[in-house]
Write a protein that holds these residues in place. Structure first.
Motif, mmCIF file in Angstrom:
data_model
loop_
_atom_site.group_PDB
_atom_site.id
_atom_site.type_symbol
_atom_site.label_atom_id
_atom_site.label_comp_id
_atom_site.label_asym_id
_atom_site.label_seq_id
_atom_site.Cartn_x
_atom_site.Cartn_y
_atom_site.Cartn_z
ATOM 1 N N UNK A 153 0.843 -1.193 0.000
ATOM 2 C CA UNK A 153 0.000 0.000 0.000
ATOM 3 C C UNK A 153 0.874 1.237 0.000
ATOM 4 N N UNK A 154 0.216 2.335 -0.204
ATOM 5 C CA UNK A 154 0.841 3.651 -0.172
ATOM 6 C C UNK A 154 1.600 3.868 1.148
ATOM 7 N N UNK A 155 0.952 3.490 2.240
ATOM 8 C CA UNK A 155 1.552 3.692 3.561
ATOM 9 C C UNK A 155 2.893 2.967 3.640
ATOM 10 N N UNK A 208 5.655 4.893 2.130
ATOM 11 C CA UNK A 208 6.008 6.082 2.908
ATOM 12 C C UNK A 208 6.990 5.753 4.032
ATOM 13 N N UNK A 220 -0.563 9.338 -5.983
ATOM 14 C CA UNK A 220 -0.890 9.853 -4.664
ATOM 15 C C UNK A 220 0.222 10.720 -4.124
ATOM 16 N N UNK A 221 -0.174 11.728 -3.402
ATOM 17 C CA UNK A 221 0.782 12.609 -2.754
ATOM 18 C C UNK A 221 0.856 12.183 -1.295
ATOM 19 N N UNK A 222 1.811 12.729 -0.612
ATOM 20 C CA UNK A 222 1.856 12.429 0.806
ATOM 21 C C UNK A 222 0.646 13.068 1.468
ATOM 22 N N UNK A 223 0.021 12.343 2.320
ATOM 23 C CA UNK A 223 -1.140 12.884 3.014
ATOM 24 C C UNK A 223 -1.020 12.483 4.459
ATOM 25 N N UNK A 244 -1.596 10.620 7.593
ATOM 26 C CA UNK A 244 -2.131 9.288 7.801
ATOM 27 C C UNK A 244 -3.179 9.330 8.893
ATOM 28 N N UNK A 255 -9.437 11.089 0.338
ATOM 29 C CA UNK A 255 -8.511 10.991 1.472
ATOM 30 C C UNK A 255 -7.064 11.015 0.979
ATOM 31 N N UNK A 256 -6.835 10.347 -0.152
ATOM 32 C CA UNK A 256 -5.466 10.318 -0.695
ATOM 33 C C UNK A 256 -5.125 11.582 -1.477
ATOM 34 N N UNK A 313 -2.527 3.277 -5.061
ATOM 35 C CA UNK A 313 -1.594 2.454 -4.283
ATOM 36 C C UNK A 313 -2.312 1.669 -3.199
#
Ligand SMILES: Nc1ncnc2c1ncn2[C@@H]1O[C@H](COP(=O)(O)OP(=O)(O)O)[C@@H](O)[C@H]1O
Ligand SMILES: [Mg+2]
Lengths: 336, 257
Positions: free
Chosen positions: A257-259, A262, B160-163, B165, B190-191, B238
């Protein structure tokens, strides 16, 4: 918080490997890239093999060296028959150069030096032999020499990692893997500091700084270096400069996932704060079932599944390192 | 410890002195995510108390650096930049790169972002043509241009950009059943991905996207196409695309057998 003094003291005194082997600039353009990471099964072999193939396909001469002493499996991933010529033979009197141990692979320009099957002989090399091996690696007729290091933080692994021009760390987005990676970075950091300390005769200064630990509020290696710089500007600066070229690369593998992706930025920020040095986050390799399928077929991912989304990402990562290193070399040749 | 022993605001956010507003914002969010309670990155090196303090420093840094007047004063008082410098997205590294390229007389590489969404199998650039006794520098340069190496890495290549969490939302994304079009829309928002970005990367029309995100089944194309969309959609965000697509498809079949 861990006790920093204890960590420093635990390390045995050892002669500097770095002074003699680090820095490709003085050695021509040959580069050693080492891939490590605290834990087994985090994708070190995946990264080493596929980075090597990417370089070879781009026209560079590449030698892969399996230094996962005890868990050598690079040959399997490349579909190369196990050979009786392995790294174990490196110190045998019959072998004149490492080149004699290199086996051809299906990829033109890419050869492989198989890992020692019998770990006992090579797993804990004495210093002189390690130095000899490193020198022999540098002499290989290749543009890039890629080392697949084993798990763990033995001095062997750390020294090869630190002696390389590029150190690549792979992690999974999981607590245990991140913890292991920090353990690896911490050990590498202290190993490196130990070498610098030896170089500048700074042991007593570090000790005296650490004795005022509470007063100076030293909580992390970064605090230690900052205080050294203030208390003993000259030596502090030298240490800072030597640590500055301790830049490692980070790959987060098996992201879903995106997380997950990160996590790499988080590790980068935390390392900067805690250790005071930069980690270059190369990016993430997503989870892709093509990876284990290629392992099962004993074929490298890039050749077996060229359409895998990992392939362009790997190309990009390799391209980034190549251009960055070319710049670095050029810069030092220009005396910049 | 005296003030200058601490990290400066730029170091706290892990950015260069020339970072522009967008970079500052992204790095601020990433820094916050790094030290929040659920973060994998911080807990084993910093205890909760330390993380809390670092988070406060991050806020402080962002408050100043996101305000150009405050930033200018901060820079000035810390001797960080001459006051007349403008904050362009330009780094010393770029200058060096240009210089090196000029010296090497290497062709400047075209900057081409790879489109992760592209379905076509990846084709390799042809190996560099072999020259008689090519020197190492030639090979290096050949490798470099063949790898199209001038593309700076950003760490991830998705839309997606950083958002920030939000663990509750992450939990929902992991567990919500069934996944509906309306729910997909809430994840997209949200993303922080705009509808146009999705339309662009999926090459679908506004109407289809609207139908998908409002569960207007009559306006959606045949099921196999919807499946394709949803896979691309969840990949672009993602997400765990296999799981979410499977759940959505079940939902679709129950509504439009
Ligand atoms: N990105 C990935 N997606 C799916 N599976 C992976 C991925 N990376 C690694 N694996 C799996 O994990 C196993 C271990 O990877 P490997 O590269 O051998 O790790 P290491 O060398 O660090 O021990 C592989 O055999 C493969 O099945
Ligand atoms: Mg391995």
């Amino acid at each position: 918080m861990e006790n920093t003094t204890e960590n420093l003291n635990k390390l045995e005194a050892d002669e500097s490997l770095l002074g003699k082997t680090q820095g490709s600039a003085s050695q021509g353009l040959k580069q050693i890239w080492a891939v490590g990471g605290g834990k087994g099964g985090v994708g070190k072999t995946l990264v080493t093999a596929n980075f090597a193939i990417t370089l070879a396909k781009a026209g560079a001469r590449v030698v892969l060296v399996d230094l996962d002493l005890g868990g050598a499996n690079l040959h399997t991933c490349l579909g190369v028959e196990a050979s009786d010529k392995t790294l174990t033979d490196v110190f045998s009197p019959n072998i004149k150069s490492l080149q004699e141990l290199a086996l051809p692979t299906i990829v033109p320009n890419l050869s492989l030096i198989s890992g020692a099957q019998d770990a006992m002989n090579v797993a804990n090399l004495p210093h002189a032999q390690k130095q000899k091996l490193l020198n022999k690696l540098r002499q290989l007729p290749a543009d890039y020499i890629l080392l697949d290091l084993g798990a763990g933080t033995s001095f062997n692994t750390l020294d090869f990692f630190l002696a390389a021009d590029v150190g690549i760390l792979t992690v999974l987005p999981e607590p245990t893997s991140i913890e292991n990676a920090y353990r690896f970075i911490k050990s590498a950091f202290y190993r490196k500091l130990k070498n610098i300390e030896y170089l500048y005769d700074a042991r007593s200064l570090i000790d005296s700084t650490m004795n005022r630990k509470n007063e100076l509020k030293i909580k992390s290696p970064a605090d230690l270096i900052r205080n050294l710089e203030t208390l003993y500007p000259e030596v502090g600066m030298k240490i800072r400069n030597s640590l500055n070229d301790f830049e490692m690369k980070l790959v987060v593998n098996q992201t879903r996932t995106e997380i997950d992706s990160e996590v790499g930025f988080g590790v980068r920020n935390v390392c900067k704060k805690y250790f005071g040095f930069n980690i270059d986050y190369l990016g993430c390799l997503e989870y892709d079932s093509a990876v284990w399928q290629s392992v099962r077929r004993k074929r490298p991912l890039i050749l077996e599944f060229p359409a895998s989304p990992l392939v362009p990402t790997i190309q990009k990562m390799v391209g980034h390192i190549v251009s960055e290193q070319a710049e670095k070399i050029k810069r030092s040749q220009l005396g910049l | 410890m005296s003030q200058e022993k601490k990290q400066n605001y730029y170091e706290i956010l892990d950015i260069s002195l020339s970072a522009n507003a967008e970079i500052i914002r992204t790095s601020y969010i990433r820094a916050k995510n790094a030290y929040n309670r659920d973060s994998l990155a911080a807990y084993s090196l910093f205890d909760p108390e330390e993380s809390k303090q670092i988070l406060e420093e991050i806020e402080e840094a962002y408050t100043v650096l996101s305000d150009s007047e405050k930033r200018r004063k901060y820079d000035e008082s810390h001797g960080l930049l001459s006051s007349d410098s403008s904050y362009e997205d330009y780094t010393a590294r770029d200058a060096l790169r240009a210089h090196v390229a000029a010296v090497m007389q290497a062709p400047t590489n075209q900057i081409t972002e790879h489109d992760e969404m592209a379905e076509a199998p990846v084709s390799y650039p042809a190996p560099a043509p072999s020259r008689p006794d090519p020197s190492a520098i030639d090979r290096l340069q050949a490798a470099q241009s063949s790898l199209n190496a001038s593309v700076p890495l950003k760490g991830n290549y998705s839309l997606t950009k950083s958002h920030v969490v939000d663990e509750a939302m992450e939990e929902k994304i992991r567990n919500t059943e069934p996944v509906t079009g309306v729910f997909l829309k809430s994840i997209r928002e949200y993303r922080q991905v705009r509808p146009e970005e999705i339309m662009d990367s999926l090459k679908i029309s506004k109407n289809y996207l609207a139908a998908l995100e409002s569960d207007d089944f009559s306006k959606l194309p045949a099921t196999v196409f919807v499946r394709g969309f949803v896979i691309q959609y969840t990949k672009a965000l993602k997400l765990d695309h296999e799981k979410l697509t499977a759940s959505y498809m079940q939902f679709l079949k129950s509504k439009r057998p």
